[in-house]
Scaffold this motif. Structure first.
Motif, short mmCIF file in Angstrom:
data_model
loop_
_atom_site.label_atom_id
_atom_site.label_comp_id
_atom_site.label_asym_id
_atom_site.label_seq_id
_atom_site.Cartn_x
_atom_site.Cartn_y
_atom_site.Cartn_z
N MET A 164 0.83 -1.21 0.00
CA MET A 164 0.00 0.00 0.00
C MET A 164 0.87 1.26 0.00
O MET A 164 0.56 2.23 -0.67
N ARG A 165 1.97 1.23 0.75
CA ARG A 165 2.88 2.37 0.81
C ARG A 165 3.54 2.60 -0.56
O ARG A 165 3.67 3.74 -1.01
N ASP A 166 3.96 1.51 -1.20
CA ASP A 166 4.55 1.63 -2.53
C ASP A 166 3.54 2.13 -3.55
O ASP A 166 3.87 2.95 -4.41
N LEU A 167 2.31 1.64 -3.45
CA LEU A 167 1.27 2.08 -4.38
C LEU A 167 0.96 3.56 -4.19
O LEU A 167 0.84 4.31 -5.17
N TRP A 168 0.87 4.00 -2.94
CA TRP A 168 0.62 5.42 -2.68
C TRP A 168 1.78 6.28 -3.17
O TRP A 168 1.59 7.35 -3.72
N LYS A 210 1.54 11.31 -10.31
CA LYS A 210 0.32 12.12 -10.42
C LYS A 210 -0.82 11.33 -11.09
O LYS A 210 -1.53 11.83 -11.93
N LYS A 211 -0.97 10.10 -10.68
CA LYS A 211 -2.01 9.22 -11.23
C LYS A 211 -3.14 9.05 -10.22
O LYS A 211 -3.57 7.95 -9.90
N TYR A 212 -3.65 10.16 -9.72
CA TYR A 212 -4.70 10.10 -8.70
C TYR A 212 -6.01 9.54 -9.24
O TYR A 212 -6.85 9.10 -8.48
N TRP A 213 -6.18 9.54 -10.54
CA TRP A 213 -7.41 9.01 -11.13
C TRP A 213 -7.48 7.50 -10.98
O TRP A 213 -8.55 6.91 -11.12
N LEU A 214 -6.37 6.83 -10.69
CA LEU A 214 -6.38 5.39 -10.48
C LEU A 214 -6.93 5.00 -9.10
O LEU A 214 -7.34 3.87 -8.90
N LEU A 215 -6.93 5.93 -8.17
CA LEU A 215 -7.37 5.63 -6.80
C LEU A 215 -8.81 5.13 -6.71
O LEU A 215 -9.06 4.12 -6.05
#
Length: 49
Positions: free
Chosen positions: A4-8, A15-20
């Motif tokens: 999760m830390r690596d993914l965040w 800047k891929k916040y749309w993947l969240l």
């Protein structure tokens, strides 16, 4: 928790916040299927799909 830390970190740097929302939706459906597979509400959940 390292994943999760690596993914965040990836989402923040690239800047891929749309993947969240996509990731959260997949986690929600996955946990719903796992937790409901052994319960009495499983037939009702499977009719949604």
């Amino acid at each position: 928790m390292g994943i999760m830390r690596d993914l965040w970190g990836f989402l923040k740097v690239r800047k891929k916040y749309w993947l969240l929302p996509i990731i959260l939706t997949l986690l929600l459906f996955g946990s719903l299927i796992i937790f409901a597979s052994g319960s009495a509400i499983a037939p009702f959940i499977y009719t949604l799909f």
